[in-house]
Scaffold this active site. Structure first.
Site, mmCIF file in Angstrom:
data_model
loop_
_atom_site.group_PDB
_atom_site.id
_atom_site.type_symbol
_atom_site.label_atom_id
_atom_site.label_comp_id
_atom_site.label_asym_id
_atom_site.label_seq_id
_atom_site.Cartn_x
_atom_site.Cartn_y
_atom_site.Cartn_z
ATOM 1 N N TYR A 45 0.800 -1.233 0.000
ATOM 2 C CA TYR A 45 0.000 0.000 0.000
ATOM 3 C C TYR A 45 0.835 1.286 0.000
ATOM 4 O O TYR A 45 0.263 2.375 -0.046
ATOM 5 C CB TYR A 45 -0.964 -0.007 1.200
ATOM 6 C CG TYR A 45 -1.922 -1.177 1.155
ATOM 7 C CD1 TYR A 45 -2.850 -1.295 0.117
ATOM 8 C CD2 TYR A 45 -1.889 -2.184 2.122
ATOM 9 C CE1 TYR A 45 -3.726 -2.375 0.053
ATOM 10 C CE2 TYR A 45 -2.764 -3.263 2.062
ATOM 11 C CZ TYR A 45 -3.672 -3.359 1.024
ATOM 12 O OH TYR A 45 -4.538 -4.424 0.958
ATOM 13 N N HIS A 122 -9.040 1.106 -5.717
ATOM 14 C CA HIS A 122 -8.160 0.275 -4.889
ATOM 15 C C HIS A 122 -6.727 0.715 -5.123
ATOM 16 O O HIS A 122 -6.324 0.941 -6.273
ATOM 17 C CB HIS A 122 -8.293 -1.209 -5.254
ATOM 18 C CG HIS A 122 -9.673 -1.706 -5.016
ATOM 19 N ND1 HIS A 122 -10.159 -1.970 -3.754
ATOM 20 C CD2 HIS A 122 -10.697 -1.934 -5.873
ATOM 21 C CE1 HIS A 122 -11.432 -2.344 -3.859
ATOM 22 N NE2 HIS A 122 -11.773 -2.323 -5.129
HETATM 23 C C1 DQA Z 1 -7.679 -2.491 -1.040
HETATM 24 C C2 DQA Z 1 -7.629 -3.933 -1.535
HETATM 25 C C3 DQA Z 1 -8.450 -4.850 -0.654
HETATM 26 O O1 DQA Z 1 -8.377 -6.182 -1.128
HETATM 27 C C4 DQA Z 1 -7.932 -4.835 0.759
HETATM 28 O O2 DQA Z 1 -8.746 -5.613 1.591
HETATM 29 C C5 DQA Z 1 -7.767 -3.459 1.292
HETATM 30 C C6 DQA Z 1 -7.285 -2.393 0.417
HETATM 31 C C7 DQA Z 1 -6.764 -1.572 -1.856
HETATM 32 O O3 DQA Z 1 -6.938 -0.358 -1.733
HETATM 33 O O4 DQA Z 1 -5.871 -2.033 -2.545
HETATM 34 O O5 DQA Z 1 -7.941 -3.235 2.473
HETATM 35 O O6 DQA Z 1 -9.009 -2.016 -1.197
#
Ligand code: DQA
Length: 188
Positions: A45, A122
Site C-alpha cells: 500500500y 483500490h
Molecule cells: C484495497 C484492496 C483490498 O483487497 C484490501 O482488503 C484493502 C485495500 C486496496 O486499496 O488495494 O484493504 O481495497
C-alpha cells in the site's frame, strides 16, 4: 434545497438552470484499515498516510471546483449509512471499500439504492493478488473501477467522476423536456 427552489413559476426549468451552476459535491469513502495507510503493509500500500492522500484529493477538488467530503470507517454499517445519506446533497461517490469489496452485499445494495454515479478505487491491483480479492461486489454497481495505481487512483477517480457528472449535467441541459419530445413525435 438550493435557493432556486423557492422561486415560483416554471419550477422545473428554474431548478434545471440552477442545477447547472451548482458546485458538484462528491463523497469520498475509505473503508476499513485504510486509517493505517503509511504503516500498514508498505510493500503493498506504499508509505503515504491517509491524511496526506486526503490533502491531495482536496487540492485537486479545489482545482476542479468540486466540493468533497472525506470519511473513513472500519464499520460496514457506518459506510452503508454514509452512502444512504449521500442521496441528498451529493452528486457522486468515490469509494475504496477495502476488505468489504470482497464480502459486502450491503454496500453494493446501498450504492444501487441511492443510484449515484460511483467510482470504486483500490490502491493495489486486486486482480493480481490472492484469488479472493479478484471478486468485487461493488464493481457491478460502479461506473468504473481503478485498481493498482496507488494514491493516484483517487485523483483519477475524482477527475473521471467530475467529467462524468459535468457531461451528464450538460446533456440534461441540452435535451428537450420529455413532454415536448412526445409532442414533437405526436404521441400521447
Ligand atoms: C484495497 C484492496 C483490498 O483487497 C484490501 O482488503 C484493502 C485495500 C486496496 O486499496 O488495494 O484493504 O481495497
Amino acid at each position: 434545497m438550493p435557493p432556486c427552489w423557492t422561486l415560483s413559476g416554471g419550477i422545473v426549468l428554474v431548478y434545471s438552470v440552477c442545477e447547472q451552476n451548482e458546485m458538484l459535491r462528491i463523497r469520498v469513502l475509505h473503508g476499513p484499515i485504510l486509517n493505517l495507510l503509511g504503516s500498514r503493509e508498505q510493500s503493498i500500500y506504499g508509505t503515504m498516510s491517509l491524511d496526506t492522500m486526503d490533502s491531495a484529493i482536496l487540492k485537486l477538488a479545489e482545482e476542479l471546483a468540486v466540493e468533497v467530503d472525506l470519511r473513513q470507517s472500519n464499520s460496514e454499517g457506518e459506510l452503508v449509512g454514509w452512502i444512504q445519506e449521500a442521496r441528498t446533497g451529493y452528486d457522486g461517490i468515490i469509494i475504496n471499500p477495502a476488505g468489504y469489496t470482497h464480502t459486502s452485499v450491503a454496500i453494493r445494495d446501498a450504492i444501487a439504492a441511492v443510484g449515484l454515479p460511483t467510482v470504486e478505487v483500490h490502491l493495489s491491483n486486486i486482480h493480481q493478488r490472492e484469488e479472493f480479492r479478484h471478486r468485487s461486489y461493488i464493481a457491478g454497481v460502479a461506473i468504473g473501477q481503478i485498481s493498482g495505481l496507488g494514491p493516484t487512483g483517487y485523483l483519477l477517480a475524482l477527475r473521471g467522476l467530475h467529467d462524468h457528472l459535468t457531461a451528464s449535467r450538460r446533456q440534461k441541459k441540452t435535451s428537450p423536456p420529455s413532454t415536448s419530445r412526445r409532442a414533437a413525435r405526436g404521441t400521447r
